[in-house]
Design an enzyme around this catalytic site. Structure first.
Site, PDB file in Angstrom:
ATOM      1  N   ARG A  60      47.580  -7.119  -9.680  1.00 32.57           N
ATOM      2  CA  ARG A  60      48.826  -6.889  -8.966  1.00 32.57           C
ATOM      3  C   ARG A  60      49.099  -8.078  -8.053  1.00 32.57           C
ATOM      4  O   ARG A  60      48.245  -8.443  -7.250  1.00 32.57           O
ATOM      5  CB  ARG A  60      48.721  -5.620  -8.118  1.00 32.57           C
ATOM      6  CG  ARG A  60      49.982  -5.376  -7.314  1.00 32.57           C
ATOM      7  CD  ARG A  60      49.903  -4.091  -6.530  1.00 32.57           C
ATOM      8  NE  ARG A  60      48.990  -4.219  -5.384  1.00 32.57           N
ATOM      9  CZ  ARG A  60      48.672  -3.195  -4.598  1.00 32.57           C
ATOM     10  NH1 ARG A  60      49.152  -1.999  -4.834  1.00 32.57           N
ATOM     11  NH2 ARG A  60      47.853  -3.377  -3.587  1.00 32.57           N
ATOM     12  N   GLY A  99      30.083  39.774   2.589  1.00 32.22           N
ATOM     13  CA  GLY A  99      31.067  40.432   3.438  1.00 32.22           C
ATOM     14  C   GLY A  99      31.318  41.840   2.961  1.00 32.22           C
ATOM     15  O   GLY A  99      31.814  42.687   3.695  1.00 32.22           O
ATOM     16  N   THR A 103      50.334   5.964  -7.727  1.00 33.72           N
ATOM     17  CA  THR A 103      50.634   7.319  -7.246  1.00 33.72           C
ATOM     18  C   THR A 103      50.466   7.492  -5.737  1.00 33.72           C
ATOM     19  O   THR A 103      50.950   8.465  -5.183  1.00 33.72           O
ATOM     20  CB  THR A 103      49.793   8.364  -7.991  1.00 33.72           C
ATOM     21  OG1 THR A 103      48.449   7.917  -8.010  1.00 33.72           O
ATOM     22  CG2 THR A 103      50.297   8.554  -9.402  1.00 33.72           C
ATOM     23  N   ASN A 104      49.765   6.552  -5.073  1.00 31.84           N
ATOM     24  CA  ASN A 104      49.698   6.678  -3.610  1.00 31.84           C
ATOM     25  C   ASN A 104      51.091   6.462  -3.023  1.00 31.84           C
ATOM     26  O   ASN A 104      51.618   7.301  -2.295  1.00 31.84           O
ATOM     27  CB  ASN A 104      48.733   5.654  -3.005  1.00 31.84           C
ATOM     28  CG  ASN A 104      47.306   5.915  -3.430  1.00 31.84           C
ATOM     29  OD1 ASN A 104      47.005   6.962  -3.993  1.00 31.84           O
ATOM     30  ND2 ASN A 104      46.423   4.963  -3.179  1.00 31.84           N
ATOM     31  N   ASP A 105      51.687   5.300  -3.348  1.00 35.66           N
ATOM     32  CA  ASP A 105      53.026   5.030  -2.825  1.00 35.66           C
ATOM     33  C   ASP A 105      54.060   5.972  -3.429  1.00 35.66           C
ATOM     34  O   ASP A 105      54.992   6.388  -2.749  1.00 35.66           O
ATOM     35  CB  ASP A 105      53.418   3.571  -3.098  1.00 35.66           C
ATOM     36  CG  ASP A 105      53.008   2.673  -1.934  1.00 35.66           C
ATOM     37  OD1 ASP A 105      52.714   3.214  -0.851  1.00 35.66           O
ATOM     38  OD2 ASP A 105      52.975   1.439  -2.112  1.00 35.66           O
ATOM     39  N   ARG A 118      26.304  50.556  -5.116  1.00 32.77           N
ATOM     40  CA  ARG A 118      26.377  49.095  -4.982  1.00 32.77           C
ATOM     41  C   ARG A 118      27.814  48.626  -5.150  1.00 32.77           C
ATOM     42  O   ARG A 118      28.501  49.057  -6.056  1.00 32.77           O
ATOM     43  CB  ARG A 118      25.513  48.438  -6.064  1.00 32.77           C
ATOM     44  CG  ARG A 118      24.226  49.162  -6.341  1.00 32.77           C
ATOM     45  CD  ARG A 118      23.520  48.685  -7.611  1.00 32.77           C
ATOM     46  NE  ARG A 118      23.050  47.316  -7.522  1.00 32.77           N
ATOM     47  CZ  ARG A 118      22.486  46.666  -8.533  1.00 32.77           C
ATOM     48  NH1 ARG A 118      22.351  47.263  -9.726  1.00 32.77           N
ATOM     49  NH2 ARG A 118      22.085  45.429  -8.397  1.00 32.77           N
ATOM     50  N   CYS A 140      47.016   4.243 -11.453  1.00 29.17           N
ATOM     51  CA  CYS A 140      46.024   3.475 -10.698  1.00 29.17           C
ATOM     52  C   CYS A 140      45.908   3.919  -9.251  1.00 29.17           C
ATOM     53  O   CYS A 140      45.280   3.249  -8.451  1.00 29.17           O
ATOM     54  CB  CYS A 140      46.343   1.989 -10.775  1.00 29.17           C
ATOM     55  SG  CYS A 140      47.902   1.569  -9.984  1.00 29.17           S
ATOM     56  N   HIS A 175      42.446   5.240   7.163  1.00 28.48           N
ATOM     57  CA  HIS A 175      42.184   3.957   6.495  1.00 28.48           C
ATOM     58  C   HIS A 175      40.719   3.853   6.099  1.00 28.48           C
ATOM     59  O   HIS A 175      40.382   3.531   4.957  1.00 28.48           O
ATOM     60  CB  HIS A 175      42.574   2.803   7.431  1.00 28.48           C
ATOM     61  CG  HIS A 175      42.305   1.441   6.855  1.00 28.48           C
ATOM     62  ND1 HIS A 175      41.114   0.779   7.055  1.00 28.48           N
ATOM     63  CD2 HIS A 175      43.052   0.660   6.052  1.00 28.48           C
ATOM     64  CE1 HIS A 175      41.153  -0.379   6.419  1.00 28.48           C
ATOM     65  NE2 HIS A 175      42.322  -0.479   5.794  1.00 28.48           N
ATOM     66  N   MET A 216      30.158  45.653   1.372  1.00 31.38           N
ATOM     67  CA  MET A 216      29.150  46.611   1.818  1.00 31.38           C
ATOM     68  C   MET A 216      27.787  46.339   1.190  1.00 31.38           C
ATOM     69  O   MET A 216      27.691  46.044   0.003  1.00 31.38           O
ATOM     70  CB  MET A 216      29.583  48.026   1.460  1.00 31.38           C
ATOM     71  CG  MET A 216      28.737  49.059   2.173  1.00 31.38           C
ATOM     72  SD  MET A 216      28.869  50.683   1.414  1.00 31.38           S
ATOM     73  CE  MET A 216      27.678  50.535   0.091  1.00 31.38           C
ATOM     74  N   ARG A 257      23.549  37.557 -13.784  1.00 33.16           N
ATOM     75  CA  ARG A 257      24.808  36.798 -13.675  1.00 33.16           C
ATOM     76  C   ARG A 257      24.487  35.341 -13.951  1.00 33.16           C
ATOM     77  O   ARG A 257      23.329  34.922 -13.844  1.00 33.16           O
ATOM     78  CB  ARG A 257      25.427  36.962 -12.289  1.00 33.16           C
ATOM     79  CG  ARG A 257      24.516  36.475 -11.180  1.00 33.16           C
ATOM     80  CD  ARG A 257      25.105  36.762  -9.802  1.00 33.16           C
ATOM     81  NE  ARG A 257      24.035  36.687  -8.809  1.00 33.16           N
ATOM     82  CZ  ARG A 257      24.120  37.166  -7.588  1.00 33.16           C
ATOM     83  NH1 ARG A 257      25.203  37.784  -7.186  1.00 33.16           N
ATOM     84  NH2 ARG A 257      23.130  37.047  -6.750  1.00 33.16           N
ATOM     85  N   LYS A 278      28.995  42.708 -11.407  1.00 37.38           N
ATOM     86  CA  LYS A 278      27.733  43.444 -11.503  1.00 37.38           C
ATOM     87  C   LYS A 278      27.843  44.547 -12.547  1.00 37.38           C
ATOM     88  O   LYS A 278      26.977  44.665 -13.426  1.00 37.38           O
ATOM     89  CB  LYS A 278      27.405  44.033 -10.127  1.00 37.38           C
ATOM     90  CG  LYS A 278      25.953  44.299  -9.889  1.00 37.38           C
ATOM     91  CD  LYS A 278      25.718  44.869  -8.484  1.00 37.38           C
ATOM     92  CE  LYS A 278      25.730  43.799  -7.417  1.00 37.38           C
ATOM     93  NZ  LYS A 278      25.800  44.368  -6.047  1.00 37.38           N
ATOM     94  N   SER A 280      52.322   1.044 -14.717  1.00 35.18           N
ATOM     95  CA  SER A 280      51.141   1.629 -14.091  1.00 35.18           C
ATOM     96  C   SER A 280      51.641   2.432 -12.891  1.00 35.18           C
ATOM     97  O   SER A 280      52.353   1.902 -12.045  1.00 35.18           O
ATOM     98  CB  SER A 280      50.185   0.524 -13.643  1.00 35.18           C
ATOM     99  OG  SER A 280      49.146   1.092 -12.892  1.00 35.18           O
ATOM    100  N   TYR A 338      45.650   5.502 -19.954  1.00 34.42           N
ATOM    101  CA  TYR A 338      44.405   5.357 -19.200  1.00 34.42           C
ATOM    102  C   TYR A 338      44.567   5.839 -17.763  1.00 34.42           C
ATOM    103  O   TYR A 338      45.692   6.009 -17.288  1.00 34.42           O
ATOM    104  CB  TYR A 338      43.938   3.891 -19.200  1.00 34.42           C
ATOM    105  CG  TYR A 338      44.831   2.960 -18.427  1.00 34.42           C
ATOM    106  CD1 TYR A 338      44.665   2.760 -17.059  1.00 34.42           C
ATOM    107  CD2 TYR A 338      45.857   2.261 -19.065  1.00 34.42           C
ATOM    108  CE1 TYR A 338      45.500   1.914 -16.347  1.00 34.42           C
ATOM    109  CE2 TYR A 338      46.694   1.411 -18.370  1.00 34.42           C
ATOM    110  CZ  TYR A 338      46.512   1.240 -16.996  1.00 34.42           C
ATOM    111  OH  TYR A 338      47.339   0.413 -16.294  1.00 34.42           O
TER     112      TYR A 338
END
Ligand code: ADP
Ligand code: MG
Ligand code: MG
Length: 889
Positions: free
Chosen positions: A627, A105, A777-779, A96, A841, A465, A107, A349, A26, A774, A861
């Site tokens: 795969r 939250g 990244t999950n496993d 202010r 992937c 799942h 004043m 703002r 402000k 490839s 990619y």
């Protein structure tokens, strides 16, 4: 000497917009507005450093603060031609709060500070209006009393009500100067009683009281909670702004208002806001009187737009709007007050906005030359884009809420409630819209999830799942709606005393987690217009290619529609679960020898080939990464006894052998068990059949369309070079056989998924026999952390709470650990094979933060679920352009 206080307005502007850390949002913007010549009442900002120093020193102010405040106050007096505490021409101020980011939250603002029993008389004479002066005084006592002295606001309301009762007035507006005087007396008496001290009369005491209350509010429980929820560090502190009052409540040539320089919900370039004649401060948002529209264009009959009522001030405001947008190059959210037809700016703002609006504004502003294209690309939050890509509930539609769960996968869907996957599929095949309602889902439900418009589970979290698969398929999903009880036997669902039967229509909103009774009208997403334009700009700016994870023709088509440039992961096991094929799959599993397995695989071959043909047709000319079979075989066998018997009969065998085979295949830890290339090594005929289906299908489509697809055959779960060497040569043999038989060839590559730490650490060796990597990244996340996602629900939430993990590593790549594994594999792989093609992937392929990481380490990619393709395109562009500015803070 530290400078604790910065002046603004009255020709003395010491702050700037980019000093937000020091002056709060402000304060920084008040100074900025003043410095570009906008009418800002003079004032000063006490810095956030005072707040931090205050707390570091046992709630004591820096010694020289008082002198600096005095000096700044003198400046405000000069600029306004009034004096603080002067009984004739009193200076009144507002106090202010204002942190770096706007923070509920903190004043509440105190207005009219400086009034007391003697200055109120001066104000009355000055304004020639007793009623106004006493109304202002009682407002001040009320605000100061509740926010600084902590007195319950009901004590004040009771006193007003009493006076109204005695004077037979219904509305505040009916009260006279004399009545307000009585209210003021009542307030003062009550305060004396409540706090054991008279209401402070010295303006200096009032000022320091209010300043102390602002700093004190930084540590109040509301603010502490808000900071914790929004990751705002306590060291930021808040600033305090003290500003000369202007009055929107001095008569009918006065007003106060709030507005946006453009429509924050649609982004339309129209002035959007509200104002009230003869009103002060937060009267506009308080809802006591109905605010009126600013522009004639936005007024409905009976309303009184500011444009008609105060044409001169309105014209001035329009000019301010133009200047502000030119200056900030973004939509502004502003507060203003008009005193005797003169406009004053009280706040600006960057305005909060919907995703749709951010998109439209970004494109409009770039077209008008206000910002450049890279900036337009940065302005839109890719993660939020998701909301635009699914149908949404019409906000105007009536709705009856049934239950609430987790917002597991965005989008809205209506349909007949069904309780099992087969029924979902058969009803959908007849053209009926269905919503699959399950306690939880498993891989056996995939076909039903696919057939359903939406999915609801009563158990499970954001990584259950159902949630993961639904997001992958782009199906709306509400997970863990614990208020719903599903009874599979009765085919009903119950919420409290309400029971719905199978076939009853329900609606879910996967963006909010809500479930409703009946159907609700929807709004379809639009891929064209501004969305299309911004996506095109993004495509021109990105380096990373974007592919989709898809295995069905529908998913592949969706992926193309959303701009995918190939398939990065086609999971062949999903094709095995299809009811038509699962019989052959089970026959293969039950076979005692290779000959038996080959016979069963012979039955599967034409189906697999057809699958690939339809995918290749859609993706003609594009790379398609397939795969080979990955999950352990027991996943394809039924579990329940009843089902075992049924399947045994269909296969012409007995339940006992079925049970024995299931027991043989059962694993203590399937995630680390007999799966991935381990299957291909022990049952080479499976991968051979799949390879044959791929090559035959690709050759057919090449012939048919003249555009060959580019199959990239991917061997899963390789941890050792030898594994890939063996499986690779199997596939190559099949290729040779097929090419010889058909007398034609096709280009293809063979690579692997990197999803084991050992694969990362020995990536240089593996690269010698791989054409591409490839990253699964999950496993890789599961194996790097040594945790199973299916079981992680029991402790991961606590890990997040305790700050052990900053983010869910299944949503956003854990850069330090999993990221290091990827980095090592990229470096080693490309050392052995320069320029080797690499992509990702996992689910992370659609996560903007993970995409930034992929850009930084030079992947070629990312591949993600079809519905996230636009998210990834935009995120990839932002990653290529470098750090994004926060457009809406
Ligand atoms: P918030 O952060 O809750 O928006 P503000 O500090 O902006 O709080 O103030 C609340 C209200 O008081 C706003 O409507 C603002 O315009 C008004 N206000 C603040 N300072 C002044 C002033 N000096 N003169 C007139 N009105 C003011
Ligand atoms: Mg407020
Ligand atoms: Mg405000």
């Amino acid at each position: 000497m530290t400078k604790w206080v910065y002046s603004f307005g009255g020709g003395h502007d010491e702050g700037r917009a980019d000093m937000r850390d020091l002056l709060g949002g402000k304060g920084a913007n008040l100074a900025e507005m003043a410095s570009i010549g906008l009418p800002v009442p003079p004032g000063f900002t006490i810095t956030t450093e005072v707040c931090t120093t205050f707390y570091a020193n046992d709630r004591n102010y820096p010694v020289d603060l008082e002198a600096q405040v005095q000096q700044a106050l003198r400046r405000v007096e000069q600029a306004s031609g009034r004096r603080f505490g002067d009984p004739d021409r009193p200076l009144l101020v507002s106090v202010r709060s204002g942190a770096r980011v706007s923070m509920p939250g903190m004043m509440d603002t105190v207005l009219n500070l400086g009034l007391n029993d003697s200055t109120v008389e001066g104000l009355a004479r000055d304004a020639d209006d007793d009623r106004f002066a006493y109304d202002s005084y009682r407002r001040f006592i009320q605000m100061y009393g509740s926010v600084v002295l902590g007195i319950d606001h009901r004590r004040f309301e009771e006193i007003i009500e009493q006076v109204k009762l005695e004077t037979n007035a219904f509305e505040d507006t009916a009260l006279s100067a004399q009545d307000w005087r009585r209210v003021v007396d009542g307030y003062k008496e009550m305060i004396d009683r409540e706090i054991g001290n008279p209401f402070p009369q010295r303006p200096e005491d009032q000022l320091w009281g209010a300043i102390g209350a602002v700093f004190g509010s930084w540590m109040n429980p509301r603010a502490v909670t808000y900071r914790r929820l929004h990751d705002i560090p306590v060291e930021w502190g808040t600033a305090v702004n003290v500003q000369a009052m202007v009055f929107g409540n001095m008569g009918d040539d006065c007003a106060t208002g709030v507005c946006f320089t453009r429509d924050p919900s649609t982004g339309e370039n129209v002035f959007y806001g509200e104002y009230l004649v003869n009103a002060q401060g937060e009267d506009v948002v308080a809802g006591i009187r109905t605010p009126q529209p600013l522009s004639k264009a936005r007024a409905t009959p009976g309303e009184t737009p500011m444009e008609s009522v105060m044409p001169a001030a309105y014209a001035e405001l329009l000019e301010v709007r133009r200047k502000l947008e030119q200056h900030y190059r973004d939509m502004q959210d502003i507060e203003f007050t008009i005193q005797k037809n003169k406009l004053f700016m009280l706040q600006t703002r960057n305005g909060k906005r919907t995703v749709a609006a951010s998109l439209r504004m970004a494109v409009d502003m770039a077209r008008d030359g206000l910002i450049d294209r890279p900036e337009a690309i940065r302005r839109v939050n890719p993660a939020a884009l998701d909301q635009l890509l699914h149908p949404t509930l019409d906000p105007r539609a009536h709705r009856t809420i049934l239950a609430k769960g987790l917002p597991a996968s965005p989008g809205a869907a209506s349909g007949a409630a069904v309780f099992n996957a087969d029924e979902a599929e058969s009803r959908a095949a007849k053209g009926e819209a269905v919503v699959l309602v399950r306690i939880e889902t498993s891989p056996e439900d995939i076909h039903g999830m696919h057939a359903a418009r939406g999915i609801i589970t009563t158990r499970g979290g954001m990584t259950s799942h159902a949630a993961v698969v639904a997001r992958g398929m782009g199906r709306p999903c509400v997970a863990g709606a614990g208020g719903i009880t599903v009874d599979y036997n009765d085919q009903t669902l119950r919420v409290g005393s309400r029971t719905l039967q199978a076939g009853n229509i329900i609606t879910l909103d996967g963006a909010t987690g809500e479930v409703f009774v009946g159907s609700i009208p929807m709004i379809e997403p639009a891929m064209s217009g501004d969305f299309g334009t911004l996506m095109q700009w993004a495509d021109e700016s990105r380096r990373l290619r974007v592919r989709a994870n898809a295995e069905t023709p529908l998913d592949a088509e969706t992926a193309r529609k959303f701009g995918a440039e190939g398939i990065g992961l086609c999971r062949t096991e999903h094709m095995f679960f299809d009811p038509e094929r699962i019989g052959a799959v089970r026959q293969m599993i039950m076979a005692n020898d290779e000959a038996g397995r080959r016979a069963a695989l012979e039955r599967l071959l034409p189906h697999q080939r057809d699958d690939f043909i339809s995918l290749f047709r859609i993706m003609a000319g594009m790379p398609v990464t397939i795969r080979l079979l990955d999950p352990p075989l027991h996943e394809f066998l039924p579990h329940a006894d009843a089902e075992l018997a049924e399947v045994a009969e269909a296969l012409g065998t007995d339940t006992e052998s079925m049970r024995r085979r299931a027991a043989e295949l059962a694993e203590a830890n399937p995630m680390l068990g007999h799966r991935g290339c381990r299957l291909g090594i022990t049952f080479p005929e499976i991968y051979e059949m799949q390879a044959r289906a791929i090559f035959e299908g690709a050759l057919m489509v090449a012939k048919e369309t003249g555009t060959a697809p580019i199959p990239e055959i991917m061997i899963p779960l390789v941890g050792m070079k030898k594994e890939l060497e063996i499986t690779r040569s199997q596939v190559e043999n099949v290729a040779r056989q097929v090419f010889d038989k058909l007398g034609r060839t096709i280009d293809y590559t063979i690579g692997t998924m990197i999803e084991l730490p050992r694969a990362s650490l020995t990536a240089d060796a593996i690269a010698e026999v791989a054409d591409f990597f490839s990253f699964g990244t999950n496993d890789l996340t599961q194996t790097t952390f040594g945790l199973s996602r299916d079981d992680a629900g029991k402790f991961l939430p606590q890990y997040a709470e305790k700050g052990i993990l900053p983010k869910d590593p299944f949503v956003s790549i854990d850069i330090d650990g999993v990221g290091a594994m990827i980095r090592i594999a990229v470096e080693k792989g490309r050392q052995a094979k320069p320029g080797m093609k690499m992509g990702i992937c996992g689910e992370h392929g659609g996560d903007p933060a993970s995409i930034v990481f992929c850009e930084q380490i030079g992947l070629d990619y990312v591949s993600c679920s079809p519905y996230r393709v636009p998210v990834a395109r935009l995120a990839a562009a932002q990653a290529a352009l470098g750090t994004a500015e926060d457009g809406t803070a």
